[in-house]
Design a protein around this motif. Sequence first.
Motif, short mmCIF file in Angstrom:
data_model
loop_
_atom_site.label_atom_id
_atom_site.label_comp_id
_atom_site.label_asym_id
_atom_site.label_seq_id
_atom_site.Cartn_x
_atom_site.Cartn_y
_atom_site.Cartn_z
N GLY A 73 14.47 -11.93 -8.06
CA GLY A 73 15.75 -11.49 -8.55
C GLY A 73 15.93 -11.63 -10.05
N ASP A 74 14.81 -11.55 -10.80
CA ASP A 74 14.88 -11.73 -12.25
C ASP A 74 14.73 -10.43 -13.02
OD1 ASP A 74 12.24 -11.21 -11.77
OD2 ASP A 74 11.46 -13.02 -12.74
N GLY A 75 14.80 -9.29 -12.31
CA GLY A 75 14.72 -8.01 -12.99
C GLY A 75 13.31 -7.55 -13.26
N HIS A 76 12.32 -8.18 -12.62
CA HIS A 76 10.93 -7.78 -12.77
C HIS A 76 10.28 -7.72 -11.38
CE1 HIS A 76 11.10 -8.43 -17.14
NE2 HIS A 76 11.82 -9.48 -16.85
N ALA A 77 9.52 -6.68 -11.13
CA ALA A 77 8.82 -6.57 -9.84
C ALA A 77 7.63 -7.52 -9.83
CB ALA A 77 8.37 -5.14 -9.61
N ASP A 78 7.66 -8.51 -8.95
CA ASP A 78 6.55 -9.46 -8.89
C ASP A 78 5.50 -9.04 -7.88
OD1 ASP A 78 7.44 -11.07 -6.23
OD2 ASP A 78 9.18 -10.72 -7.51
N LYS A 79 5.75 -7.97 -7.13
CA LYS A 79 4.75 -7.48 -6.19
C LYS A 79 4.75 -5.96 -6.19
CE LYS A 79 2.62 -8.66 -1.83
NZ LYS A 79 2.61 -9.61 -0.71
N VAL A 80 3.56 -5.39 -6.34
CA VAL A 80 3.38 -3.94 -6.29
C VAL A 80 2.38 -3.61 -5.20
CG1 VAL A 80 2.65 -1.88 -7.54
CG2 VAL A 80 3.89 -3.69 -8.74
N ARG A 81 2.82 -2.87 -4.21
CA ARG A 81 1.95 -2.48 -3.10
C ARG A 81 1.71 -0.98 -3.13
NH1 ARG A 81 6.06 -5.83 -0.95
NH2 ARG A 81 5.39 -7.63 0.31
N VAL A 82 0.51 -0.57 -2.75
CA VAL A 82 0.22 0.84 -2.50
C VAL A 82 0.45 1.09 -1.02
CG1 VAL A 82 -1.53 2.64 -2.49
CG2 VAL A 82 -1.43 1.03 -4.40
N ILE A 83 1.45 1.91 -0.70
CA ILE A 83 1.79 2.12 0.71
C ILE A 83 1.28 3.46 1.23
CG2 ILE A 83 3.78 0.59 0.68
CD1 ILE A 83 5.55 3.11 0.36
N ALA A 84 0.74 4.30 0.34
CA ALA A 84 0.09 5.54 0.75
C ALA A 84 -0.85 5.95 -0.36
CB ALA A 84 1.10 6.64 1.03
N SER A 85 -1.97 6.55 -0.01
CA SER A 85 -2.95 6.97 -1.01
C SER A 85 -3.68 8.20 -0.50
CB SER A 85 -3.95 5.84 -1.31
OG SER A 85 -4.64 5.46 -0.14
#
Length: 364
Positions: A73-85
């Motif tokens: 909740g600090d305004g930064h994405a701490d996880k990035v997932r690829v959900i389709a490729s």
Amino acid sequence: MRKLILGLLGLLMAQAAMAAPQLDKLTMPKGFHVAVYSDQVPNAREIALGAKGTVFVGSNSAGKVYALTDTRGDGHADKVRVIASGLQLPVGVAFKDGNLYVSAVSKILVLRDIENHLDTPPTPEVVNDKFPTETHHGWKFIAFGPDGKLYVPVGAPCNICDKGKDYAKITRMNADGSGLEDVAYGVRNTVGFDWQPTTKQLWFTDNGRDLMGDDMPSDELNRLSHVGEHFGYPYCHQGDTLDPEFGQGKNCKDYTPPVYKLGAHVASLGMRFYEGAQFPASYKGAIIIAEHGSWNRSKKSGYRVMAVHLNGDKVTAYEPLLDGFQQDERAWGRPADVQPLPDGSVLVSDDLAGAVYRVTYEKP
């Protein structure tokens, strides 16, 4: 050999540095701030928000769809997932009833119940595969309207050509892919649209044709007043200029002119109405537009995020919100979409730097 390897490494490092976000070069009105939300989103294009706060981002040549989460909740994405490729130009993403819809040129796909399966995403299901296969203006920005239907543009498969009513239009369909119908014609290539909250009318950006010089024609900001409306392409550009080839025997008065001319070759893409409470009151109801920037103009135009202030359906001001994605004719970033968040901040995608930024405001 060692010198060659070191030279190649240096070149790669220089290219990486050029592509990295350079927020210190951005300018914005007093009180506004910008920070990196994530710099791990190659070819970031359209943004959609999930019901549980997930930020979904489509891509262009990366062929991937990303899910960004800010668990702290600090305004930064701490996880990035690829959900389709492995998808074909999956630029467009739209969220409805727990499902994520994705455009892939000739197809609209859906990932069911996606926010409950971010770590083990489902296989995309085909919703509709009847769209044209051409990749020239074949990538698609998509969004659900107030009527619950998914709006899908079909761009012209060319710079300038007349393909009748098969191309250069906006369509809509039910969420299950049925009931496909045309909504608007004469739209060369819209890569951004939204509905005005007060009127529920569709507003959209449209990219003007190329090869008519540096300053012609302008990109357009348009408003749809009724189904079947024609906005001029390929016969009339910017509401007042007949095409040198296809305009013969035509009259610009027969087509709907733009609400506003955004400028030649600025490549206006994603746009949203701002309804948040964080920005100053003057931004309430304004349209925020990502301008991707020119590619064939002798002096670059665009490469910025603009705010269009309205009084009803009249434009009262058109001013930069974020500027500086290029200096001295060299671009390090290209804005592609904007998306307000529930807290009133605004996300901006940048497909050149492979990043998403967050714009906030604090009263000076």
